[in-house]
Design a protein around this motif. Sequence first.
Motif, PDB file in Angstrom:
ATOM      1  N   GLU A  70      82.720  51.693-132.641  1.00 49.54           N
ATOM      2  CA  GLU A  70      83.710  50.963-133.433  1.00 49.54           C
ATOM      3  C   GLU A  70      84.710  50.238-132.531  1.00 49.54           C
ATOM      4  O   GLU A  70      85.083  49.089-132.803  1.00 49.54           O
ATOM      5  CB  GLU A  70      84.429  51.923-134.376  1.00 49.54           C
ATOM      6  N   TYR A  71      85.135  50.880-131.444  1.00 48.55           N
ATOM      7  CA  TYR A  71      86.014  50.199-130.491  1.00 48.55           C
ATOM      8  C   TYR A  71      85.318  48.984-129.878  1.00 48.55           C
ATOM      9  O   TYR A  71      85.935  47.928-129.699  1.00 48.55           O
ATOM     10  CB  TYR A  71      86.463  51.144-129.375  1.00 48.55           C
ATOM     11  N   ALA A  72      84.044  49.114-129.540  1.00 45.91           N
ATOM     12  CA  ALA A  72      83.302  47.984-128.965  1.00 45.91           C
ATOM     13  C   ALA A  72      83.227  46.831-129.956  1.00 45.91           C
ATOM     14  O   ALA A  72      83.402  45.660-129.568  1.00 45.91           O
ATOM     15  CB  ALA A  72      81.910  48.430-128.540  1.00 45.91           C
ATOM     16  N   CYS A  73      82.979  47.128-131.222  1.00 49.30           N
ATOM     17  CA  CYS A  73      82.967  46.077-132.244  1.00 49.30           C
ATOM     18  C   CYS A  73      84.334  45.411-132.342  1.00 49.30           C
ATOM     19  O   CYS A  73      84.429  44.182-132.470  1.00 49.30           O
ATOM     20  CB  CYS A  73      82.578  46.668-133.598  1.00 49.30           C
ATOM     21  N   HIS A  74      85.380  46.217-132.278  1.00 48.79           N
ATOM     22  CA  HIS A  74      86.740  45.692-132.314  1.00 48.79           C
ATOM     23  C   HIS A  74      86.982  44.743-131.132  1.00 48.79           C
ATOM     24  O   HIS A  74      87.499  43.634-131.319  1.00 48.79           O
ATOM     25  CB  HIS A  74      87.743  46.848-132.287  1.00 48.79           C
ATOM     26  N   PRO A 116      74.089  49.041-131.459  1.00 50.51           N
ATOM     27  CA  PRO A 116      74.760  48.915-130.154  1.00 50.51           C
ATOM     28  C   PRO A 116      74.234  47.773-129.286  1.00 50.51           C
ATOM     29  O   PRO A 116      75.023  47.095-128.619  1.00 50.51           O
ATOM     30  CB  PRO A 116      74.511  50.270-129.493  1.00 50.51           C
ATOM     31  N   ALA A 117      72.933  47.529-129.294  1.00 54.25           N
ATOM     32  CA  ALA A 117      72.377  46.445-128.473  1.00 54.25           C
ATOM     33  C   ALA A 117      72.863  45.086-128.973  1.00 54.25           C
ATOM     34  O   ALA A 117      73.189  44.198-128.170  1.00 54.25           O
ATOM     35  CB  ALA A 117      70.853  46.506-128.466  1.00 54.25           C
ATOM     36  N   THR A 118      72.931  44.928-130.275  1.00 47.56           N
ATOM     37  CA  THR A 118      73.424  43.676-130.852  1.00 47.56           C
ATOM     38  C   THR A 118      74.900  43.490-130.524  1.00 47.56           C
ATOM     39  O   THR A 118      75.325  42.404-130.125  1.00 47.56           O
ATOM     40  CB  THR A 118      73.203  43.660-132.373  1.00 47.56           C
ATOM     41  N   VAL A 119      75.674  44.563-130.679  1.00 44.12           N
ATOM     42  CA  VAL A 119      77.101  44.494-130.369  1.00 44.12           C
ATOM     43  C   VAL A 119      77.304  44.136-128.895  1.00 44.12           C
ATOM     44  O   VAL A 119      78.144  43.304-128.562  1.00 44.12           O
ATOM     45  CB  VAL A 119      77.815  45.822-130.715  1.00 44.12           C
ATOM     46  N   SER A 120      76.519  44.722-128.016  1.00 46.09           N
ATOM     47  CA  SER A 120      76.634  44.440-126.589  1.00 46.09           C
ATOM     48  C   SER A 120      76.391  42.955-126.298  1.00 46.09           C
ATOM     49  O   SER A 120      77.157  42.326-125.565  1.00 46.09           O
ATOM     50  CB  SER A 120      75.655  45.307-125.804  1.00 46.09           C
ATOM     51  N   ALA A 121      75.342  42.403-126.883  1.00 44.08           N
ATOM     52  CA  ALA A 121      75.029  40.981-126.671  1.00 44.08           C
ATOM     53  C   ALA A 121      76.121  40.086-127.249  1.00 44.08           C
ATOM     54  O   ALA A 121      76.528  39.100-126.614  1.00 44.08           O
ATOM     55  CB  ALA A 121      73.674  40.649-127.297  1.00 44.08           C
ATOM     56  N   GLU A 122      76.604  40.420-128.432  1.00 47.46           N
ATOM     57  CA  GLU A 122      77.654  39.617-129.062  1.00 47.46           C
ATOM     58  C   GLU A 122      78.963  39.731-128.281  1.00 47.46           C
ATOM     59  O   GLU A 122      79.665  38.719-128.096  1.00 47.46           O
ATOM     60  CB  GLU A 122      77.867  40.072-130.506  1.00 47.46           C
ATOM     61  N   LEU A 123      79.284  40.921-127.820  1.00 46.11           N
ATOM     62  CA  LEU A 123      80.503  41.125-127.053  1.00 46.11           C
ATOM     63  C   LEU A 123      80.452  40.304-125.763  1.00 46.11           C
ATOM     64  O   LEU A 123      81.411  39.628-125.402  1.00 46.11           O
ATOM     65  CB  LEU A 123      80.683  42.616-126.754  1.00 46.11           C
ATOM     66  N   ARG A 124      79.313  40.328-125.105  1.00 43.38           N
ATOM     67  CA  ARG A 124      79.165  39.549-123.873  1.00 43.38           C
ATOM     68  C   ARG A 124      79.306  38.046-124.155  1.00 43.38           C
ATOM     69  O   ARG A 124      80.004  37.326-123.429  1.00 43.38           O
ATOM     70  CB  ARG A 124      77.829  39.844-123.201  1.00 43.38           C
ATOM     71  N   ALA A 125      78.677  37.562-125.223  1.00 39.39           N
ATOM     72  CA  ALA A 125      78.738  36.135-125.556  1.00 39.39           C
ATOM     73  C   ALA A 125      80.162  35.710-125.919  1.00 39.39           C
ATOM     74  O   ALA A 125      80.653  34.673-125.449  1.00 39.39           O
ATOM     75  CB  ALA A 125      77.786  35.821-126.703  1.00 39.39           C
TER      76      ALA A 125
END
Length: 177
Positions: A70-74, A116-125
């Motif tokens: 949830e923190y990563a999504c935030h 989590p993999a999707t969040v990681s890619a979106e966070l990086r982008a």
Amino acid sequence: MSDAPFSDTKDWTWVLERVCPECRFDVRTFDRNRIGAMVRQNTGEWALVLGRDHEWLRRRPDERTWSPLEYACHVRDVYELYDERLRLMLSEEGPDYPNWDQDATAIEKGYGSADPATVSAELRARGEDLAARFDAVTGNQWNRTGYRSDGAAFSVESFARYLIHDPVHHLWDVRPR
């Protein structure tokens, strides 16, 4: 979680004046021209967090504290929001930012059940978009202003310093204990 720690109305601007007593980050100590590199470094650190065990990622330490996922999504959404706010500051005179209800966003976007993999890619982008926009800031642009809905005033420089505390602090929040 109506009074959760993420509301635009909670005043975290004190981080511009002193060391954070929890994460120990001092936003006054870095060259403002490094903000893009700092965002990129932070996204890399979040990628490591998001590569961990999915059970751990989804576990909340208590009812009022978000899980690492949830923190990563935030953080992903903070990067997107701040990219838009920075764009406004650079293209308009003294824009007012619309309020952002982080808790409502968490529910609407289903932070706790995200991949989590999707969040990681979106966070990086999203981090890269924000980093690139900060990399392009020069000269007097650092002095341009914008205003949060609670009246807090920021220059691009103070905005950058204020921003970077959030994802750094949230890495501290999710550290293994």
